[in-house]
Design a protein around this motif. Structure first.
Motif, PDB file in Angstrom:
ATOM      1  N   ASP A 111       8.100  -2.444  -2.236  1.00  0.00           N
ATOM      2  CA  ASP A 111       7.874  -1.305  -3.140  1.00  0.00           C
ATOM      3  C   ASP A 111       8.201  -1.671  -4.575  1.00  0.00           C
ATOM      4  N   LEU A 112       7.338  -1.235  -5.473  1.00  0.00           N
ATOM      5  CA  LEU A 112       7.607  -1.421  -6.900  1.00  0.00           C
ATOM      6  C   LEU A 112       8.672  -0.440  -7.361  1.00  0.00           C
ATOM      7  N   ASN A 113       9.383  -0.825  -8.386  1.00  0.00           N
ATOM      8  CA  ASN A 113      10.399   0.050  -8.980  1.00  0.00           C
ATOM      9  C   ASN A 113       9.758   0.797 -10.149  1.00  0.00           C
ATOM     10  N   MET A 114       9.208   1.968  -9.856  1.00  0.00           N
ATOM     11  CA  MET A 114       8.458   2.705 -10.877  1.00  0.00           C
ATOM     12  C   MET A 114       9.380   3.275 -11.956  1.00  0.00           C
ATOM     13  N   ASP A 115      10.695   3.288 -11.693  1.00  0.00           N
ATOM     14  CA  ASP A 115      11.628   3.758 -12.723  1.00  0.00           C
ATOM     15  C   ASP A 115      11.714   2.766 -13.891  1.00  0.00           C
ATOM     16  N   ASN A 116      11.245   1.560 -13.654  1.00  0.00           N
ATOM     17  CA  ASN A 116      11.255   0.545 -14.706  1.00  0.00           C
ATOM     18  C   ASN A 116      10.033   0.753 -15.615  1.00  0.00           C
ATOM     19  N   PRO A 117      10.267   1.049 -16.901  1.00  0.00           N
ATOM     20  CA  PRO A 117       9.127   1.315 -17.799  1.00  0.00           C
ATOM     21  C   PRO A 117       8.139   0.158 -17.866  1.00  0.00           C
ATOM     22  N   LEU A 118       8.612  -1.055 -17.645  1.00  0.00           N
ATOM     23  CA  LEU A 118       7.700  -2.207 -17.683  1.00  0.00           C
ATOM     24  C   LEU A 118       6.689  -2.131 -16.538  1.00  0.00           C
ATOM     25  N   VAL A 119       7.148  -1.631 -15.397  1.00  0.00           N
ATOM     26  CA  VAL A 119       6.239  -1.495 -14.253  1.00  0.00           C
ATOM     27  C   VAL A 119       5.182  -0.432 -14.567  1.00  0.00           C
ATOM     28  N   ARG A 120       5.612   0.636 -15.190  1.00  0.00           N
ATOM     29  CA  ARG A 120       4.642   1.694 -15.535  1.00  0.00           C
ATOM     30  C   ARG A 120       3.625   1.163 -16.549  1.00  0.00           C
ATOM     31  N   GLU A 121       4.072   0.300 -17.451  1.00  0.00           N
ATOM     32  CA  GLU A 121       3.114  -0.308 -18.396  1.00  0.00           C
ATOM     33  C   GLU A 121       2.103  -1.171 -17.643  1.00  0.00           C
ATOM     34  N   GLU A 122       2.555  -1.858 -16.616  1.00  0.00           N
ATOM     35  CA  GLU A 122       1.631  -2.685 -15.813  1.00  0.00           C
ATOM     36  C   GLU A 122       0.579  -1.787 -15.162  1.00  0.00           C
ATOM     37  N   VAL A 123       1.020  -0.647 -14.633  1.00  0.00           N
ATOM     38  CA  VAL A 123       0.063   0.277 -13.988  1.00  0.00           C
ATOM     39  C   VAL A 123      -0.986   0.726 -15.007  1.00  0.00           C
ATOM     40  N   LYS A 124      -0.536   1.020 -16.187  1.00  0.00           N
ATOM     41  CA  LYS A 124      -1.478   1.475 -17.224  1.00  0.00           C
ATOM     42  C   LYS A 124      -2.464   0.365 -17.574  1.00  0.00           C
ATOM     43  N   LYS A 125      -1.959  -0.864 -17.602  1.00  0.00           N
ATOM     44  CA  LYS A 125      -2.852  -1.998 -17.893  1.00  0.00           C
ATOM     45  C   LYS A 125      -3.946  -2.095 -16.828  1.00  0.00           C
ATOM     46  N   ILE A 126      -3.533  -1.901 -15.588  1.00  0.00           N
ATOM     47  CA  ILE A 126      -4.497  -1.998 -14.477  1.00  0.00           C
ATOM     48  C   ILE A 126      -5.556  -0.896 -14.622  1.00  0.00           C
ATOM     49  N   LEU A 127      -5.073   0.307 -14.894  1.00  0.00           N
ATOM     50  CA  LEU A 127      -6.009   1.439 -15.039  1.00  0.00           C
ATOM     51  C   LEU A 127      -7.017   1.144 -16.141  1.00  0.00           C
ATOM     52  N   ARG A 128      -6.495   0.711 -17.295  1.00  0.00           N
ATOM     53  CA  ARG A 128      -7.385   0.447 -18.443  1.00  0.00           C
ATOM     54  C   ARG A 128      -8.384  -0.658 -18.134  1.00  0.00           C
ATOM     55  N   PHE A 129      -7.889  -1.683 -17.457  1.00  0.00           N
ATOM     56  CA  PHE A 129      -8.748  -2.830 -17.151  1.00  0.00           C
ATOM     57  C   PHE A 129     -10.005  -2.380 -16.407  1.00  0.00           C
ATOM     58  N   TRP A 130      -9.816  -1.568 -15.359  1.00  0.00           N
ATOM     59  CA  TRP A 130     -10.968  -1.164 -14.544  1.00  0.00           C
ATOM     60  C   TRP A 130     -11.805  -0.105 -15.244  1.00  0.00           C
ATOM     61  N   LEU A 131     -11.155   0.774 -15.959  1.00  0.00           N
ATOM     62  CA  LEU A 131     -11.921   1.810 -16.672  1.00  0.00           C
ATOM     63  C   LEU A 131     -12.773   1.167 -17.768  1.00  0.00           C
ATOM     64  N   ASP A 132     -12.203   0.182 -18.465  1.00  0.00           N
ATOM     65  CA  ASP A 132     -12.968  -0.498 -19.513  1.00  0.00           C
ATOM     66  C   ASP A 132     -14.155  -1.269 -18.930  1.00  0.00           C
ATOM     67  N   LEU A 133     -13.988  -1.692 -17.701  1.00  0.00           N
ATOM     68  CA  LEU A 133     -15.084  -2.397 -17.044  1.00  0.00           C
ATOM     69  C   LEU A 133     -16.184  -1.421 -16.619  1.00  0.00           C
ATOM     70  N   GLY A 134     -15.840  -0.149 -16.552  1.00  0.00           N
ATOM     71  CA  GLY A 134     -16.868   0.855 -16.244  1.00  0.00           C
ATOM     72  C   GLY A 134     -16.669   1.638 -14.962  1.00  0.00           C
ATOM     73  N   VAL A 135     -15.546   1.414 -14.260  1.00  0.00           N
ATOM     74  CA  VAL A 135     -15.382   2.208 -13.030  1.00  0.00           C
ATOM     75  C   VAL A 135     -15.087   3.665 -13.392  1.00  0.00           C
ATOM     76  N   ASP A 136     -15.323   4.536 -12.431  1.00  0.00           N
ATOM     77  CA  ASP A 136     -15.339   5.963 -12.733  1.00  0.00           C
ATOM     78  C   ASP A 136     -14.114   6.726 -12.246  1.00  0.00           C
ATOM     79  N   GLY A 137     -13.229   6.048 -11.560  1.00  0.00           N
ATOM     80  CA  GLY A 137     -12.038   6.761 -11.119  1.00  0.00           C
ATOM     81  C   GLY A 137     -11.253   5.970 -10.092  1.00  0.00           C
TER      82      GLY A 137
END
Ligand code: NOJ
Length: 549
Positions: A170-196
């Motif tokens: 399990d990831l430690n979501m309380d760590n702000p760095l982990v949350r930044e990683e999640v945001k990076k992942i979201l942006r990566f796929w959205l920028d590529l054109g995925v819809d959700g």
């Protein structure tokens, strides 16, 4: 950015990629195969695809253990194949939704490899605890899949938490760095054109401070301390504010054991952080909480589940509708009947496709694929199933334990898609990675294409009809005769249009009445799974959809 809520008009098809279609003959389903079948999905009436994970993964949980979030696994065709699928889908006006699995990673992910060596900044990316000594564990939580939720890591000299398999820390979501990683992942796929995104066990991401012992739950110990944990809304708000709000995308959250009231705190249209929820109540009419505690099928329990979500979300939030996915055995073998196979598969389609929400159809559901029943427990691939066989029901004979798995295992619905009656059911020209259900000569797409009365053609009709009815999108749901344990009847009433959906769950003919205000003489029968005259007696598993407009 203005959110258009386009997902309300879509019907999604779920692709479980390993078993969908092999395009390069290596025995494993892949994106080349998906590309070949985009028109098939579109012709079914589906205009969206949810992909179960297609990222690089060691495969300990069939892809839900991810080792690289920003790539596509080579066995599925890599990034190049994905771009083609995305383009092909968009050219057909279809949306693509990815699985976002961020409660945990694979233990082979670079983050975990560095975290176990205490390499900065990854040291606190996971939930580590020192060895309490005396053979004790940091707390009494269970893993959802195999044994206890803690495993000792020799490299770091500490225990790590895994709510699923040992190889899924399990990831430690309380760590702000982990949350930044999640945001990076979201942006990566959205920028590529995925819809959700379909967000895997997203209600688990925040664990109660101190990780206390659980003295409440008899099974899944620990769940009260991590399901809907203290910061879950805060973290989801952060993902929405920083990323999702900047794209016209949508999110659907997987939420074990969630009730409609609680769901609203996540998905209310005026204040929620997500758009829809995958709830489990509709899948628990023949079990207690989990498929591994089966009971007799209770129609009233199923109706209560569907109705309560329809009533509670009305005007506040939007439902997701499903009766199958990769985590449950096949619906026709559960809520339907293999004796009245075609009839009950069609009835089940009508039963859920006319409710309010966005429907999902799981690969093979549209041809009435049934449960796979292997002759040997070693044939199972799924980590959860294998653990269950080895450790549960030990008082029962091996034969009884195997039969119990036919009903409970996720592998019952993970066999290759049955495209035709030829070798390997037309799934691959190579050696299939997994067993093909023996009934593929009777149940396959090709034979159903050729038969206008097939389950496949019924699904096509039902989806088309659903899309043509404004009362499904805007109307008011009402259940009739809720006390019946043989009949499920509901209406959707719009301003100028209404429908009545009548479904028999009975193996014998069933006389039925209609509620006040619904005069069948003035209605048009727009969908039915039996030929012949319109009688007031329902044949086994008969369904009818009546329309007034
Ligand atoms: C839910 C997914 O649907 C399931 O397949 C997976 O095993 C678990 N989450 C863990 O990721």
């Amino acid at each position: 950015m203005e959110r258009t809520r386009w997902y309300k008009d879509k019907v999604f098809y779920q692709v479980w990629p390993r078993s969908f279609k092999d395009g390069n003959g290596d025995g494993m389903g892949d994106l080349l195969g998906v590309l070949e079948k985009l028109d098939y999905i579109k012709n079914l009436g589906c205009d969206g695809i949810w992909f179960s994970p297609i990222y690089p993964s060691p495969g300990a949980d069939c892809g839900y253990d991810i080792s690289d979030y920003m790539d596509i696994a080579p066995e599925f065709g890599g990034m190049e194949a994905f771009r083609k699928v995305l383009e092909g889908a968009h050219a057909r006006d279809m949306k693509i939704v990815m699985d976002l699995v961020v409660n945990h990673t694979s233990d082979e992910h670079e983050w975990f490899q560095k975290s176990r060596q205490r390499i900065s900044p990854y040291t606190d990316y996971y939930i580590w605890r020192p060895d309490p000594g005396n053979g004790k564990l940091p707390n009494n939580w269970d893993s959802n899949f195999e044994g206890k939720a803690w495993t000792f890591d020799e490299v770091r000299g500490e225990y790590y938490l895994h709510l699923f398999a040992v190889k899924q820390p399990d990831l430690n979501m309380d760590n702000p760095l982990v949350r930044e990683e999640v945001k990076k992942i979201l942006r990566f796929w959205l920028d590529l054109g995925v819809d959700g995104f379909r967000e895997d066990v997203i209600t688990y991401i925040s664990k109660k401070e101190g990780l206390p012992d659980d003295h409440l739950f008899p099974i899944y110990k620990g769940m009260p301390h991590y399901n809907h944990g203290p910061h879950v809304h805060e973290y989801l708000t952060e993902f929405k504010r920083d990323v999702l709000d900047h794209y016209d995308c949508f999110t659907i959250a997987e939420a074990p054991l969630v009730q409609p009231g609680q769901a609203l705190s996540y998905i209310r249209e005026d204040s929620g952080q997500l758009d829809m929820m995958i709830q489990f109540q509709c899948m628990c009419a023949d079990c207690l909480f989990t498929d591994y505690l089966p009971t007799r099928f209770h129609l009233r329990k199923m109706k209560r589940a569907f109705s309560s979500w329809q009533y509670r979300l009305k005007g506040r939030a939007w439902n997701s509708l499903y009766i199958e996915n990769h985590d449950h055995p096949r619906i026709v073998s559960r809520y339907g009947s293999e004796t009245f196979w075609a009839e009950s598969a069609k009835m089940l389609a009508a039963m859920y496709l006319f409710q309010q929400g966005t429907p999902f159809i799981y690969q093979g559901q549209e041809i009435g694929m049934t449960n796979w029943r292997p002759s040997d427990p070693d044939m199972y691939e799924d980590v959860q199933t294998r653990y269950h066989y080895a450790h549960s029901n030990l008082k029962k004979s091996p034969g009884q334990r195997l039969q119990a798995l036919w009903r409970s295992s996720r592998d019952s619905a993970r066999t290759p898609m049955q495209w035709d009656g030829g070798e390997n059911a037309g799934f691959t020209t190579g050696t299939p990675w997994f067993y093909v259900n023996e009934n593929y000569r009777q149940i396959n797409v090709a034979s159903q294409e050729a038969d206008s009365n097939s389950i496949l053609n019924f699904y096509r009709k039902a989806v088309k009809l659903r899309k043509s009815l404004s009362c499904v999108r805007y109307g008011v749901y009402r259940e009739h005769f809720p006390l019946s344990d043989k009949l499920y009847m509901y209406s959707m009433t719009g301003e100028r249009q209404k429908i009545l959906v009548v479904c028999s769950f009975c193996e014998k003919p069933l006389r039925y009445g209609v509620p006040k205000g619904f005069n069948l003489d003035t209605a048009r029968l727009v969908l039915c799974n039996y030929p012949g005259p319109n009688q007031r007696v329902l044949q086994p598993y008969e369904c009818k959809v009546y329309l007034w407009q």
